[in-house]
Every structure is written in C-alpha cells, then in structure tokens.
Design an enzyme around this catalytic site. Structure first.
Site, PDB file in Angstrom:
ATOM      1  N   CYS A   2       0.838  -1.200   0.000  1.00 56.39           N
ATOM      2  CA  CYS A   2       0.000   0.000   0.000  1.00 56.39           C
ATOM      3  C   CYS A   2       0.872   1.248   0.000  1.00 56.39           C
ATOM      4  CB  CYS A   2      -0.960   0.049   1.177  1.00 56.39           C
ATOM      5  SG  CYS A   2      -2.143  -1.295   1.251  1.00 56.39           S
ATOM      6  N   TRP A 102      -2.751  -2.830  -1.811  1.00 56.14           N
ATOM      7  CA  TRP A 102      -2.310  -4.218  -1.946  1.00 56.14           C
ATOM      8  C   TRP A 102      -3.305  -5.050  -1.158  1.00 56.14           C
ATOM      9  CZ3 TRP A 102      -0.442  -8.529   0.682  1.00 56.14           C
ATOM     10  CH2 TRP A 102       0.343  -9.417  -0.072  1.00 56.14           C
ATOM     11  N   GLY A 130      -1.939  -0.802   6.268  1.00 55.36           N
ATOM     12  CA  GLY A 130      -1.850  -1.639   7.460  1.00 55.36           C
ATOM     13  C   GLY A 130      -3.048  -2.560   7.574  1.00 55.36           C
ATOM     14  N   THR A 380      14.983 -11.959   1.646  1.00 49.80           N
ATOM     15  CA  THR A 380      16.338 -11.612   1.228  1.00 49.80           C
ATOM     16  C   THR A 380      17.205 -11.175   2.398  1.00 49.80           C
ATOM     17  OG1 THR A 380      15.842 -11.093  -1.086  1.00 49.80           O
ATOM     18  CG2 THR A 380      17.630  -9.864  -0.083  1.00 49.80           C
ATOM     19  N   SER A 425      16.673  -5.565   7.839  1.00 43.16           N
ATOM     20  CA  SER A 425      15.503  -5.216   7.013  1.00 43.16           C
ATOM     21  C   SER A 425      15.890  -4.075   6.089  1.00 43.16           C
ATOM     22  CB  SER A 425      14.326  -4.796   7.901  1.00 43.16           C
ATOM     23  OG  SER A 425      13.301  -4.180   7.153  1.00 43.16           O
ATOM     24  N   GLN A 426      15.652  -4.241   4.794  1.00 42.53           N
ATOM     25  CA  GLN A 426      15.968  -3.188   3.840  1.00 42.53           C
ATOM     26  C   GLN A 426      15.164  -1.929   4.157  1.00 42.53           C
ATOM     27  OE1 GLN A 426      15.511  -0.456   0.817  1.00 42.53           O
ATOM     28  NE2 GLN A 426      13.840  -1.881   1.064  1.00 42.53           N
ATOM     29  N   THR A 430       9.513  -3.720   8.017  1.00 44.16           N
ATOM     30  CA  THR A 430       8.930  -5.041   7.825  1.00 44.16           C
ATOM     31  C   THR A 430       8.150  -5.459   9.067  1.00 44.16           C
ATOM     32  OG1 THR A 430      10.859  -5.568   6.473  1.00 44.16           O
ATOM     33  CG2 THR A 430       9.443  -7.408   7.130  1.00 44.16           C
ATOM     34  N   GLU A 558      19.306 -17.246  -2.225  1.00 40.90           N
ATOM     35  CA  GLU A 558      18.978 -15.924  -2.759  1.00 40.90           C
ATOM     36  C   GLU A 558      18.797 -15.965  -4.276  1.00 40.90           C
ATOM     37  OE1 GLU A 558      18.221 -11.812  -3.004  1.00 40.90           O
ATOM     38  OE2 GLU A 558      18.002 -13.339  -1.436  1.00 40.90           O
ATOM     39  N   LYS A 562      15.309 -14.996  -6.186  1.00 44.80           N
ATOM     40  CA  LYS A 562      15.182 -13.978  -7.240  1.00 44.80           C
ATOM     41  C   LYS A 562      14.450 -14.542  -8.456  1.00 44.80           C
ATOM     42  CE  LYS A 562      16.649 -10.586  -5.199  1.00 44.80           C
ATOM     43  NZ  LYS A 562      15.884 -11.161  -4.116  1.00 44.80           N
ATOM     44  N   GLU A 565      10.785 -14.948  -7.558  1.00 46.67           N
ATOM     45  CA  GLU A 565      10.153 -13.652  -7.302  1.00 46.67           C
ATOM     46  C   GLU A 565       9.736 -12.952  -8.589  1.00 46.67           C
ATOM     47  OE1 GLU A 565      11.656 -11.193  -3.444  1.00 46.67           O
ATOM     48  OE2 GLU A 565      13.176 -11.620  -4.947  1.00 46.67           O
ATOM     49  N   HIS A 581      19.729 -36.619   0.535  1.00 44.37           N
ATOM     50  CA  HIS A 581      18.618 -36.816   1.473  1.00 44.37           C
ATOM     51  C   HIS A 581      17.295 -36.349   0.861  1.00 44.37           C
ATOM     52  CE1 HIS A 581      21.482 -37.877   4.605  1.00 44.37           C
ATOM     53  NE2 HIS A 581      22.206 -36.844   4.201  1.00 44.37           N
ATOM     54  N   LYS A 682       7.173  -4.305  -2.036  1.00 45.58           N
ATOM     55  CA  LYS A 682       8.535  -3.965  -1.618  1.00 45.58           C
ATOM     56  C   LYS A 682       8.656  -3.934  -0.102  1.00 45.58           C
ATOM     57  CE  LYS A 682      12.785  -2.537  -2.320  1.00 45.58           C
ATOM     58  NZ  LYS A 682      13.786  -3.470  -2.842  1.00 45.58           N
TER      59      LYS A 682
END
Length: 687
Positions: A2, A102, A130, A380, A425-426, A430, A558, A562, A565, A581, A682
C-alpha cells in the site's frame, strides 16, 4: 504494501488539473511498493473562502479503480469528461489524498479500493496502510447503529467510525468538536498496525494523519523560503498560519517527496498530525486517557523539528536503464563503495587495518560479552544474514543463530537478556521483523538494527545499528541492498572481533577483500550478455535447482528466490550436503541444475556433487572461479560461468550478481513485470 500520498496547497493558486497530476505522480513514485488498485479524493468545489459553512460544503469526489495507476488516470479523466467538472478551476487552498492498495481483505475491485468512505455523502474519507485486527467487532457495532458496508475491507470501519463519533458529539451538544478530537477517538478504538490520512467535508481544506506501526512522512515546501530549516512545529506558529504560501505533502516513504521538498518530518507512532490553515500541529495519542467525561479530550501538543532528506531525484529515476532492477544490479559497484565509505581504515605501514562503525562503537563491549548473537529477518534480508553467519562466528567466537522473524514469534522462541539480537531489514518497516523486535526488547536483549532507511521504525527502536547506505532501491526484488547488507555484516564481524590478536591476519585479509570488492563486482557485471543467453536457454523451463554449500548456501537460496520472485518460475535453493537426502531423486536429463562451485573450503565437496549429478545425467550449469572450468566440467558436458575470485566470506557477493542478472533476463524474456512482480510488495508492512 500500500502507498499513501496527500497534497495540500495553501495560499498558492493551483488548478484542479495540476492537483490531480501531483496526486497521480505521487502514486507513481509509490508503485514499487506493490499494489493491485488505486484511488484518489479531491474537492468538488472551491471551499477556500473564510466564511465557509462546514455543514453545507459539497462532498469530496472519490475515484477508485482496479488495476494500475494509468487505469485510474484514464478512469478519472473519463469521468471528468462526462461531467461539468472544470479542470482549470483554481484553488488557493485544497487538500487531496491518494492511495495504492495491496489486497489483504477483499479482492482487487473498485469497491475495495481506497479511499474508503463513511457514507454516500463522503462525509469522512480515509486512506489506510496496514491492518485493523479488530475490524470485525467494530463492524458489528456499527451495523447495530444502522451503518451499511459496501466493501469487504477492514478499512471501511474507520471512516464510518469517524462519522459515528462526529454525529454522537453533535447529538450530545458539542457542535464544536474538532477534527483532531474525532480522529483521536477513532484511534482509541483501533487495534493493529496502520498509517491513516483523514479528509472530511465537515473540515474543508484540512487533513489529519496518524500512525501506529506503518510508515508515514510529512514533507514541507515553503514557497517563500523564509522559514529556516531548523524551524520546529508548535501550535503558536503552525496551527495559526503565518500566511506564507506553502505546499504540504504526506507519503508512505521519501521517494514520493524528494522531487517536491527535502524538508521532512518522520511521523512517530501515536502522533496525530493536523494540517490546517497552512500550519501543522502535532498531538500525542494516549490510549489510557480516553474520554474526558461527556466531551472528547485533546492531548497536549508535541514540538518536533524538520530533518533533511539525504537523497536526490536522480536516485529514483531509471536513467539509461529499462527497469529499476536492471539499474540497481548495475549500480552495485557504486553502492558497495558507498556502504564502505568512511568505515574501512587501511592504516599506514605500522598501523593495523580496522573497521569503524560509529553506530555500534558504544555497544561493542556488550556485544562481545553476549551469550549468543541472533540474526532475525525475512526473505532476502534473512539470506544476507545467513551468508554472514560463518565469518561472524569465526571472528567473534560467539555462537550465531538464525531466526525467520515470523517463526520466532509463532513459537515464542527464547530470547535472553544476555543475547544480542540483530534485526536485518531493507525498509526498516517489515511488520514481522518489527514485531520480533518488540518481542526481543520485552525480553531484555540488546537490539541492533541493520537497515537501508534512515528514520525507519527499526532504526528508531533498536539500541544501536548500522545504516547500509545502498541508496534508494525501487525494484521489489532486492539486489544492491542485499549485497550491501552482506558487506555491513562482514564489517560487523570485523568490528566485534577487532580485539583478537590471533585473528588479526584474517581480519586484514577480509578488509583488503572489501577494498577490492567493487572492482570485482564491476568485472562480473560483464557477464550480462552471457547470462542473457543462458536465460534464453532456460526461459521455457518450469523449474530450476540451485545447489550451494558453506558461504554459498545463502547464495543458492537468494538466487533461487530472485528467479521465483520476478521470473515466476519454480526455483529452489538447496544445501548441497543434503543432496542425497531427497533432492537427488529429482535429477534427470530434463531438469536444469545450477551448482555454485567457486574456490573455498568446500570446493572439493562441490566437485564431488558435480560428479554425482553428472552420473545421473543432470543438466548442469556450474559457476566456478576463473581458470577452474576444467576442474568442474566433467568431460565438457556442462555449461560453465567463470567469476573473479574474492576472499571466501565475500565470494557470495560476487556469485550473487550473475544469478541476479539471470533472474532479470528470464523475467524480461518471459514477459513479466520486472519491477512489480505478481502478488509481491517492496515493503511488507502487514503480517
């Protein structure tokens, strides 16, 4: 998730067309956050006269549309053409709000899009980022009081609750109830995380913003440029307008503000920011105070200071690149240099090479005494922490454990006072990581934040931390922030282990490797066309396995993340030591398998893995160190990608870049949206 944007012009004439374009462009700057519908609200008439009777103001217009922002733009102008709305009408004061949604409650559809309204007359209009966790209880109560609901959203209870509070105050003989009093009473009933902007026909040309958990910023552009940068907000100066022409903006993040102003205020949790008459007042919400008798209470005002955004418009433009993800992959030599600038000290011939992390220096002794270090993150950011765990354990001698934030909370995992909890956290916003931070603080751990966003919730609420300085990252799939996170955590390991004489030679080798890293990333970016060709070979495939080991287990995770994603292709990162295994059963001549086998302590083991996969006719793509093609390619039967060699704990940075390029080219070739992948956002600000 959002995006919220609002624009209020005061004592400066703006045509309705201009106002619409400012709102649309604000939403375009927030597109990268992820969304499936959008909407705006503007005034239907010029209500800027000083003698406006708030009871007879015409209701604001609300436009909502499923799909992208351009669909909303077309819909708005189509509706305008069908009415007598004058786009050239000027407003000396006007308040407009906008939103990208979103979906969390209810499918993507106009009825579920924001702004959500209180009634057919749009008495109160709200945009929300939120989740309101108690919306069902509030909805039942409002239904009993005669309200009808049109949407399936949790948000719709908010404007309806505002109308209920307003109507009740008037019924009880309080016709002078203020906008901020209404909003404060609404906040008292809300549970969950939110950032909200309110607009109302009863309070024309005013906006109120408030937040709990979700990010929200205020931008101020004083057109007369007479106020100093250090001006603070207080009732005396800002609520009673000084009459100077200005523009005020509200946004979920700085990307939508920087083209208008660099003067910003990061709104804190529990603050209510009231924009009125060109001024700003800030009130602090106190859940415990509630009502004061029969009238709604007004808490004391808060004095805050503006800060300056340290970013440029160029950072949020694509420049010569077709997509943000492509730009951000190719920016990594520069972003890594910026991440390390001023933090690596090479010293002279007699001086040791060291690392200086100013945000941690007062806490290093406490960290070194920790019982354990706990890395906490999601997606990530979790992978970046995993890539950094071995070097941190090696240099610090402290046990390092990994926690996915949501899982830590689900099982209420033990966190002790003697622990150091590192939150990665980028965005710094988050939701799961923030909730885990709150949990760790309650348990008394020392909390360290590693984020790319100055002033974010994690940056503000941790005891100390490091800003990764990777620059604005717009593409939903993180690239340059990931590699900068690894570098910052390598420097964290160097700083924590800096008091050990026995590891000095190893530390200096890592520091030298850090200095060389940007140039080696620049070298590996030359594989762009080779990875594009590989993407053409793989574009029709349904699945891809990526095997890694040691430092490169995180690389495998990672790289696979990607691909899934953005290319929307099933991909799985697998620890090579677990191959026998279960995963080995999947191997046949039709399944493409990517094996990371660069020179490190696990190289011989990866050679064995390649032999076993080849024996089962696996379609192998092997990433190896330059000059090692003959050592990894059995009988010339596999495709080899050669990369420069770096010190082992930094090799993962080099190895990640070709996988980023592969994911990018696969996405373009498969015809998917690179920067806004399906169903993803994002900044994940909901649980």
């Amino acid at each position: 998730m959002c995006g919220i944007f609002a624009y209020l012009n005061f004592n400066v004439s703006r045509e309705r067309r201009y106002i619409l374009e400012v709102l649309f462009n604000g939403l375009r700057r927030l597109e990268y956050r992820g969304y499936d519908s959008a909407g705006i609200s503007i005034d239907s008439c010029n209500c800027s006269g000083s003698d406006v009777n708030r009871q007879i103001v015409t209701p604001p217009l609300v436009f909502r549309q499923e799909g992208n922002i351009e669909s909303l733009v077309k819909s708005v102008y189509h509706d305008v053409d069908a009415t007598d709305l004058n786009l050239e009408e000027s407003f000396s004061i006007h308040a407009g709000i906008a939103h990208t949604r979103w979906a969390t409650h209810g499918e993507p559809a106009p009825r579920n899009s924001h702004p959500q309204t209180s009634d057919e007359g749009n008495e109160f209009v709200v945009v929300h980022n939120g989740v309101v966790t108690n919306y069902e209880v509030l909805k039942e109560t409002l239904v009993r009081h005669g309200f009808t609901f049109e949407s399936e959203t949790d948000t719709e209870v908010i404007p309806k609750l505002a109308k209920f509070v307003f109507d009740k105050a008037n019924e009880e003989g309080d016709p002078g109830v203020t906008f901020s009093q209404v909003v404060l009473e609404v906040m008292r009933h809300l549970e969950g995380a939110y950032a909200l902007i309110f607009k109302s026909r009863h309070y024309p040309n005013e906006l109120i913003a408030c937040k709990r958990g979700s990010p929200l910023l205020l931008g101020v552009k004083e057109l007369a440029e007479e106020a100093s940068i250090g001006s603070s907000f207080n009732d005396t100066k800002f609520l009673s307008s000084n009459g100077q022409p200005k523009e005020l903006f509200l946004s979920s993040d700085a990307n939508a503000l920087v083209e208008h102003t660099k003067k910003v205020l990061v709104i804190e949790d529990g603050e209510v920011v009231h924009l009125k008459d060109g001024g700003v007042s800030i009130l602090k919400f106190d859940q415990a105070k509630g009502n004061r008798g029969r009238t709604l209470s007004r808490p004391a005002s808060v004095e805050r200071a503006l800060s300056i955004l340290e970013m440029e418009v160029e950072q949020i433009n694509k420049g010569k690149y077709e997509h943000y993800m492509q730009k951000e992959i190719h920016e990594q030599p520069e972003s890594l240099t910026t991440t390390m600038r001023g933090r690596l000290i090479r010293g002279g011939s007699c001086k040791a090479k060291t690392v200086l992390l100013g945000g941690l220096k007062d806490h290093l002794k406490t960290i070194r005494r920790s019982r354990r270090i706990v890395f906490i993150g999601c997606g990530t950011s979790y992978n970046a922490a995993l890539a950094s765990r071995p070097i941190l354990e090696e240099l610090s001698g402290i046990p390092v454990t990994m926690e996915i934030a949501s899982d830590l909370l689900d099982r209420q995992g033990p966190i002790y006072r003697e622990d150091t909890a590192v939150f990665v956290s980028q965005s710094g916003e988050t939701a799961d990581t923030l909730n885990a931070l709150e949990y760790a603080l309650e348990n008394g751990a020392l909390c360290v934040g590693i984020t790319n966003t100055v002033g974010s919730a994690i940056a503000r609420n941790t005891h100390c931390g490091v800003h990764i300085n990777a620059g604005a990252e717009i593409g939903v799939a993180s690239t340059k922030a990931y590699t900068s996170q690894i570098v910052v955590m390598a420097m964290l390991a160097l700083a924590i282990g800096g008091d050990s004489i026995s590891s000095q030679e190893r530390r200096e080798a890592v520091i030298d490797g850090l200095f060389d890293l940007p140039s080696k990333v620049k070298q590996v970016l030359k594989l762009d066309q080779e990875m594009k060709y590989l993407a053409k070979l793989l574009m029709a495939e349904q699945s891809l396995l990526v095997f890694g080991r040691g430092y490169n287990y995180a690389t495998a995770l990672e790289g696979a993340l990607k691909v899934k994603e953005v290319a929307l292709m099933h991909s799985e990162g697998i620890l090579a030591g677990e191959m026998k295994h279960g995963p080995l059963a999947l191997v046949d001549e039709s399944l493409p398998i990517f094996v990371i086998a660069t020179r490190d302590a696990c190289f011989s083991k990866q050679q064995s893995v390649i032999q076993q996969l080849h024996a089962r006719k696996g379609r192998l793509i092997v990433m190896c160190t330059k000059g090692d093609a003959a050592s990894v390619c059995v009988g010339g039967s596999c495709r080899v990608i050669e990369v420069p060699q770096a010190v082992d704990c930094l090799q993962t940075v080099i190895n990640t870049v070709p996988l980023q390029l592969l994911a990018y080219h696969l996405t373009v070739l498969r015809g998917h949206n690179v920067d806004q992948p399906r169903n993803l956002a994002k900044s994940v600000t909901t649980q």
